[in-house]
Design a protein around this motif. Structure first.
Motif, short mmCIF file in Angstrom:
data_model
loop_
_atom_site.label_atom_id
_atom_site.label_comp_id
_atom_site.label_asym_id
_atom_site.label_seq_id
_atom_site.Cartn_x
_atom_site.Cartn_y
_atom_site.Cartn_z
N LYS A 6 0.63 -1.38 -0.08
CA LYS A 6 0.04 -0.01 0.88
C LYS A 6 0.93 1.24 0.25
N SER A 34 -4.18 5.93 -6.58
CA SER A 34 -4.13 4.83 -5.61
C SER A 34 -5.52 4.43 -6.04
N ARG A 35 -6.52 4.82 -6.21
CA ARG A 35 -8.03 4.24 -6.69
C ARG A 35 -8.00 3.47 -8.04
N LYS A 36 -7.42 3.59 -8.81
CA LYS A 36 -6.41 3.28 -10.32
C LYS A 36 -6.13 1.82 -9.94
N HIS A 37 -5.18 1.54 -8.99
CA HIS A 37 -4.21 0.84 -8.55
C HIS A 37 -5.03 -0.02 -7.22
N GLY A 38 -6.10 -0.29 -7.09
CA GLY A 38 -7.04 -0.79 -6.04
C GLY A 38 -6.77 -0.41 -4.47
#
Length: 78
Positions: A6, A34-38
């Protein structure tokens, strides 16, 4: 996903393939990356707090984040 993974996602928002490591990034940019990477929602907030507590990033002015030396070191060894 481990806390270390993370952290790498959060720190990845500061990395540009063309220009290298940016000294600061707006909160929205870090959040979208961060959202694009989960990593989204409460998980994102907890990770940001942990990264600030670990000394990887700091809060800058106008809701932006600055990468600290510890974060640069961790990012360079990806």
């Amino acid at each position: 996903m481990t806390l270390n993974e993370k952290f790498k996602i959060i720190l990845g928002a500061f990395l540009s393939p063309r220009y290298g490591v940016s000294p600061s990034a707006p909160r929205g940019t870090v959040e979208n990356y961060s959202r694009k990477h989960g990593l989204a929602g409460p998980d994102f907030s907890e990770t940001i707090e942990a990264a600030i507590g670990a000394g990887l990033i700091s809060i800058g002015s106008d809701s932006s984040f600055s990468i600290r030396e510890a974060g640069r070191t961790k990012l360079a060894r990806r």
